[in-house]
Design an enzyme around this catalytic site. Structure first.
Site, PDB file in Angstrom:
ATOM      1  N   LEU A  64      -4.655   1.903   0.363  1.00 38.79           N
ATOM      2  CA  LEU A  64      -5.364   1.004  -0.549  1.00 38.79           C
ATOM      3  C   LEU A  64      -4.521  -0.228  -0.884  1.00 38.79           C
ATOM      4  O   LEU A  64      -3.302  -0.232  -0.692  1.00 38.79           O
ATOM      5  CB  LEU A  64      -5.722   1.781  -1.817  1.00 38.79           C
ATOM      6  CG  LEU A  64      -6.753   2.903  -1.586  1.00 38.79           C
ATOM      7  CD1 LEU A  64      -6.748   3.919  -2.728  1.00 38.79           C
ATOM      8  CD2 LEU A  64      -8.146   2.327  -1.374  1.00 38.79           C
ATOM      9  N   PRO A  65      -5.158  -1.283  -1.443  1.00 31.50           N
ATOM     10  CA  PRO A  65      -4.446  -2.555  -1.616  1.00 31.50           C
ATOM     11  C   PRO A  65      -3.299  -2.559  -2.624  1.00 31.50           C
ATOM     12  O   PRO A  65      -2.302  -3.249  -2.400  1.00 31.50           O
ATOM     13  CB  PRO A  65      -5.549  -3.521  -2.083  1.00 31.50           C
ATOM     14  CG  PRO A  65      -6.827  -2.916  -1.636  1.00 31.50           C
ATOM     15  CD  PRO A  65      -6.613  -1.432  -1.659  1.00 31.50           C
ATOM     16  N   THR A  93       1.274   0.463   0.018  1.00 35.41           N
ATOM     17  CA  THR A  93       2.514  -0.067  -0.552  1.00 35.41           C
ATOM     18  C   THR A  93       2.220  -0.407  -2.008  1.00 35.41           C
ATOM     19  O   THR A  93       1.391  -1.283  -2.289  1.00 35.41           O
ATOM     20  CB  THR A  93       2.957  -1.351   0.176  1.00 35.41           C
ATOM     21  OG1 THR A  93       3.101  -1.061   1.565  1.00 35.41           O
ATOM     22  CG2 THR A  93       4.276  -1.851  -0.376  1.00 35.41           C
ATOM     23  N   LYS A 168      10.775   1.257   1.152  1.00 38.04           N
ATOM     24  CA  LYS A 168       9.907   0.210   1.715  1.00 38.04           C
ATOM     25  C   LYS A 168      10.236  -1.164   1.133  1.00 38.04           C
ATOM     26  O   LYS A 168      10.398  -2.146   1.865  1.00 38.04           O
ATOM     27  CB  LYS A 168       8.455   0.596   1.422  1.00 38.04           C
ATOM     28  CG  LYS A 168       7.426  -0.490   1.615  1.00 38.04           C
ATOM     29  CD  LYS A 168       6.963  -0.609   3.030  1.00 38.04           C
ATOM     30  CE  LYS A 168       6.066  -1.830   3.188  1.00 38.04           C
ATOM     31  NZ  LYS A 168       5.667  -2.059   4.549  1.00 38.04           N
ATOM     32  N   LYS A 243       3.690 -10.020  -1.471  1.00 39.18           N
ATOM     33  CA  LYS A 243       3.337  -8.838  -2.282  1.00 39.18           C
ATOM     34  C   LYS A 243       4.543  -7.889  -2.367  1.00 39.18           C
ATOM     35  O   LYS A 243       4.915  -7.432  -3.453  1.00 39.18           O
ATOM     36  CB  LYS A 243       2.141  -8.106  -1.635  1.00 39.18           C
ATOM     37  CG  LYS A 243       1.835  -6.766  -2.292  1.00 39.18           C
ATOM     38  CD  LYS A 243       0.885  -5.893  -1.483  1.00 39.18           C
ATOM     39  CE  LYS A 243       0.868  -4.490  -2.066  1.00 39.18           C
ATOM     40  NZ  LYS A 243       0.030  -3.542  -1.352  1.00 39.18           N
TER      41      LYS A 243
HETATM   42  P1  NAD Z   1      -7.065  -4.163   3.606  1.00 38.40           P
HETATM   43  O1  NAD Z   1      -7.392  -5.049   2.477  1.00 38.40           O
HETATM   44  O2  NAD Z   1      -7.433  -4.556   4.994  1.00 38.40           O
HETATM   45  O3  NAD Z   1      -7.690  -2.683   3.347  1.00 38.40           O
HETATM   46  C1  NAD Z   1      -7.794  -2.078   2.103  1.00 38.40           C
HETATM   47  C2  NAD Z   1      -9.146  -1.363   2.082  1.00 38.40           C
HETATM   48  O4  NAD Z   1      -9.256  -0.643   0.842  1.00 38.40           O
HETATM   49  C3  NAD Z   1     -10.338  -2.314   2.160  1.00 38.40           C
HETATM   50  O5  NAD Z   1     -11.153  -1.957   3.252  1.00 38.40           O
HETATM   51  C4  NAD Z   1     -11.055  -2.115   0.814  1.00 38.40           C
HETATM   52  O6  NAD Z   1     -12.456  -2.213   0.905  1.00 38.40           O
HETATM   53  C5  NAD Z   1     -10.622  -0.717   0.455  1.00 38.40           C
HETATM   54  N1  NAD Z   1     -10.717  -0.420  -0.975  1.00 38.40           N
HETATM   55  C6  NAD Z   1     -10.324  -1.174  -2.020  1.00 38.40           C
HETATM   56  N2  NAD Z   1     -10.577  -0.547  -3.190  1.00 38.40           N
HETATM   57  C7  NAD Z   1     -11.139   0.644  -2.853  1.00 38.40           C
HETATM   58  C8  NAD Z   1     -11.613   1.736  -3.616  1.00 38.40           C
HETATM   59  N3  NAD Z   1     -11.560   1.733  -4.948  1.00 38.40           N
HETATM   60  N4  NAD Z   1     -12.133   2.790  -2.972  1.00 38.40           N
HETATM   61  C9  NAD Z   1     -12.185   2.796  -1.620  1.00 38.40           C
HETATM   62  N5  NAD Z   1     -11.755   1.793  -0.820  1.00 38.40           N
HETATM   63  C10 NAD Z   1     -11.234   0.719  -1.451  1.00 38.40           C
HETATM   64  O7  NAD Z   1      -5.484  -3.894   3.503  1.00 38.40           O
HETATM   65  P2  NAD Z   1      -4.510  -3.339   4.643  1.00 38.40           P
HETATM   66  O8  NAD Z   1      -3.907  -4.480   5.397  1.00 38.40           O
HETATM   67  O9  NAD Z   1      -5.181  -2.237   5.370  1.00 38.40           O
HETATM   68  O10 NAD Z   1      -3.339  -2.751   3.730  1.00 38.40           O
HETATM   69  C11 NAD Z   1      -3.464  -1.511   3.059  1.00 38.40           C
HETATM   70  C12 NAD Z   1      -2.117  -1.150   2.464  1.00 38.40           C
HETATM   71  O11 NAD Z   1      -1.142  -1.088   3.495  1.00 38.40           O
HETATM   72  C13 NAD Z   1      -1.601  -2.170   1.436  1.00 38.40           C
HETATM   73  O12 NAD Z   1      -0.999  -1.478   0.375  1.00 38.40           O
HETATM   74  C14 NAD Z   1      -0.595  -2.978   2.243  1.00 38.40           C
HETATM   75  O13 NAD Z   1       0.410  -3.552   1.439  1.00 38.40           O
HETATM   76  C15 NAD Z   1      -0.036  -1.928   3.175  1.00 38.40           C
HETATM   77  N6  NAD Z   1       0.528  -2.437   4.433  1.00 38.40           N
HETATM   78  C16 NAD Z   1      -0.159  -3.345   5.185  1.00 38.40           C
HETATM   79  C17 NAD Z   1       0.396  -3.808   6.378  1.00 38.40           C
HETATM   80  C18 NAD Z   1      -0.343  -4.799   7.231  1.00 38.40           C
HETATM   81  O14 NAD Z   1       0.267  -5.328   8.191  1.00 38.40           O
HETATM   82  N7  NAD Z   1      -1.613  -5.083   6.989  1.00 38.40           N
HETATM   83  C19 NAD Z   1       1.642  -3.327   6.805  1.00 38.40           C
HETATM   84  C20 NAD Z   1       2.302  -2.374   6.033  1.00 38.40           C
HETATM   85  C21 NAD Z   1       1.734  -1.930   4.846  1.00 38.40           C
END
Ligand code: NAD
Length: 289
Positions: A64-65, A93, A168, A243
């Protein structure tokens, strides 16, 4: 194993698909209907609510975000809906304090939990080659490990609850610092009349050796192929680096840790993202030199 997967975004979509490939039954939920449909195409069973995804789950994985959302999804939904004894794995994260608090609430309600943030971006999530840094008890780690192995190439027990998030943010603070240092040195060499490719050849085999220079060279056409060669598209977005740096600064403040270079890196990325570059790969910070 029956696994509920909540948060099927850029990262979670591929991770849930890899759990299906590893032989699990994956009950998937996201607020986005498009994300649910994509998960169904990848072999997950898409559900309309968190509660219905969790109701017979033996494990719950979240991607999740941010911490606020993680707290509310567990506190208001997952804990009440999941059969007691299931294991929770939060791969998002988030800040260390929230990670510890959500773990404590879950343990109090009869569940084991790990924080298991990842290193590696969308390609690694899709390819099943993430690195997981895991915080939690030995028992929680042993239960989480085989599930995480279905989504990654390395699963490392960092320590107690919150230790995964600590690893991390410290890692990514270091990454930001050596990316900025690499950019600064490359541009200075260039301004002094040195061919950047020569600088790369020399420094990448000298004491300037570091991951940003050797494996992710931030100048187009120099060193290894990287997002710089694709107009800084793809890779790890500046907004996500910012972030992580904000989380690092918050944690440093709470721990009274001196982070002068981390703070400078955070402010440089703050300015760079604020100038409309949040969607560019984080190596694009070299453009400011
Ligand atoms: P993203 O925004 O693409 O995905 C997050 C998903 O969570 C979305 O599809 C959103 O609709 C869903 N969501 C939000 N609130 C919700 C709820 N209450 N119930 C159900 N679903 C809900 O983000 P991402 O890039 O997939 O990143 C996710 C996590 O991974 C973050 O914490 C980010 O910091 C971490 N991360 C991302 C990357 C990257 O390269 N994208 C790398 C390492 C870590």
């Amino acid at each position: 194993m029956k696994i509920a997967f909540i948060g099927l975004g850029n990262m979670g979509g591929g991770m849930a698909a890899n759990l299906v490939k590893a032989g699990h039954t994956v009950n998937a939920f996201d607020l986005s209907g498009d994300a649910r449909a994509a998960a169904a195409d990848a072999g997950c069973e898409a559900h309309d609510t968190v509660e219905s995804a969790c109701e017979s789950a033996e494990a719950v994985v979240t991607m999740l975000p941010n911490g606020e959302i993680v707290r509310s999804v567990y506190g208001d939904q997952v804990i009440a809906a999941t059969p007691k004894g299931a294991i929770f794995l939060d791969c998002s994260t988030i800040d260390v304090t929230t990670a510890k608090e959500v773990e404590a609430i879950s343990v109090g309600a009869g569940f084991e939990m790990v924080d298991a943030p990842v290193s590696g971006g969308i390609a690694a999530a899709n390819g099943g080659t993430l690195t997981f840094m895991v915080g939690g008890t030995d028992s929680a780690f042993e239960r989480a490990k085989p599930i995480l192995e279905g989504m990654g190439k390395a699963v490392i027990h960092a320590g107690e609850a919150g230790a995964g998030q600590t690893a991390k943010i410290c890692n990514n603070m270091l990454l930001a610092i050596h990316m900025i240092g690499t950019a600064e040195a490359m541009k200075m060499a260039q301004k002094l009349g040195l061919d950047p490719q020569k600088f790369y050849e020399i420094s990448s085999q000298s004491s300037g050796y570091n991951w940003s220079l050797n494996a992710y060279t931030p100048l187009p056409g120099v060193g290894v192929e990287s997002p710089a060669d694709n107009d800084y598209q793809g890779g790890f977005a500046t907004g996500l680096m910012l972030k992580d740096l904000r989380l690092a600064m918050e944690a440093a403040d709470k721990a009274d840790a001196a982070v002068p270079l981390g703070a400078r890196a955070a402010s440089l990325y703050e300015d760079f993202a604020g100038a409309g570059n949040g969607g560019l790969d984080f190596s694009a910070i070299i453009k400011t030199y």
